[in-house]
Motif scaffolding. Sequence first.
Motif, PDB file in Angstrom:
ATOM      1  N   ALA A   1       0.358  -0.061  -3.222  1.00 28.88           N
ATOM      2  CA  ALA A   1       0.117   0.123  -4.658  1.00 28.88           C
ATOM      3  C   ALA A   1       1.383   0.598  -5.362  1.00 28.88           C
ATOM      4  CB  ALA A   1      -1.012   1.118  -4.886  1.00 28.88           C
ATOM      5  N   SER A   2       2.130   1.521  -4.759  1.00 26.19           N
ATOM      6  CA  SER A   2       3.356   2.002  -5.395  1.00 26.19           C
ATOM      7  C   SER A   2       4.456   0.953  -5.303  1.00 26.19           C
ATOM      8  CB  SER A   2       3.805   3.316  -4.767  1.00 26.19           C
ATOM      9  OG  SER A   2       4.185   3.100  -3.425  1.00 26.19           O
TER      10      SER A   2
ATOM     11  N   VAL B   1      -1.525   3.128  -0.210  1.00 30.36           N
ATOM     12  CA  VAL B   1      -0.766   3.834  -1.249  1.00 30.36           C
ATOM     13  C   VAL B   1       0.623   3.222  -1.400  1.00 30.36           C
ATOM     14  CG1 VAL B   1       0.295   6.046  -1.836  1.00 30.36           C
ATOM     15  CG2 VAL B   1      -2.055   5.967  -1.024  1.00 30.36           C
ATOM     16  N   GLU B   2       1.285   2.918  -0.284  1.00 27.44           N
ATOM     17  CA  GLU B   2       2.613   2.312  -0.354  1.00 27.44           C
ATOM     18  C   GLU B   2       2.565   0.934  -0.994  1.00 27.44           C
ATOM     19  OE1 GLU B   2       3.993   2.384   3.644  1.00 27.44           O
ATOM     20  OE2 GLU B   2       4.717   4.449   3.505  1.00 27.44           O
TER      21      GLU B   2
ATOM     22  N   GLN C   1       4.171  -1.570  -8.101  1.00 29.30           N
ATOM     23  CA  GLN C   1       4.620  -1.077  -9.398  1.00 29.30           C
ATOM     24  C   GLN C   1       6.144  -1.106  -9.507  1.00 29.30           C
ATOM     25  OE1 GLN C   1       2.903   2.796  -9.702  1.00 29.30           O
ATOM     26  NE2 GLN C   1       0.840   2.026 -10.098  1.00 29.30           N
ATOM     27  N   THR C   2       6.853  -0.826  -8.420  1.00 34.48           N
ATOM     28  CA  THR C   2       8.312  -0.765  -8.471  1.00 34.48           C
ATOM     29  C   THR C   2       8.981  -2.077  -8.096  1.00 34.48           C
ATOM     30  OG1 THR C   2       8.412   0.023  -6.190  1.00 34.48           O
ATOM     31  CG2 THR C   2       8.296   1.687  -7.944  1.00 34.48           C
TER      32      THR C   2
END
Length: 142
Positions: free
Chosen positions: A45-46, A42-43, A49-50
Motif C-alpha cells: 500500500a505504501s 502495508v509495504e 503511493q510512492t
Amino acid sequence: MMNFRQRMGWIGVGLYLLASVAAVYYIFEISQTYNRLALAHVEKASGAQTKWSGDASSSSPSSTSWTVTLKTRLLLLPFWVWATIFLIPYLQVFLFLYSCTRVDPKTVGYCILPICLAVLCNRHQTFAKASNQISRLQLIDT
C-alpha cells in the motif's frame, strides 16, 4: 449436585476457551506468517503511493503464485466479514458447550441457531393452531 453431563460440559467450556486463547495468541504473537502478510500488505500500500507514474518495473501477473494472490485478496476483506466468518461458528460451539451445563437435558442444544429457529417456528405454528381452535370454540359457543 451436578451430574456427569454437566461436569463434562464445564470441562468442555474451559478447554474450549483455553484453546481459543492459545490459538489467538499463536496467530497474533508467535506465527510469523501473519506478520509477514500484514507487513507485505502495508509495504504494498505504501509502495503504491510512492511509486512513480513512469516506472515500468511492475511485476507481471504470472510471476506471482495463486496462493499469494489469494492471500492478498483475503487480506483486503473488511473486518466485519472476518468477524462474521469466525465468530458465528465459534459462538455456536461455545453456546452448545454452555448449554450442556444446564440441569434440564431437554434444553441442551437450544442455543444452536438452526435448532433455535426450528423451536421458534414450531412454537409459532403451535400458537397459531391453538388460537384458531380457540376462535372456533368461541364461534360455536355463541
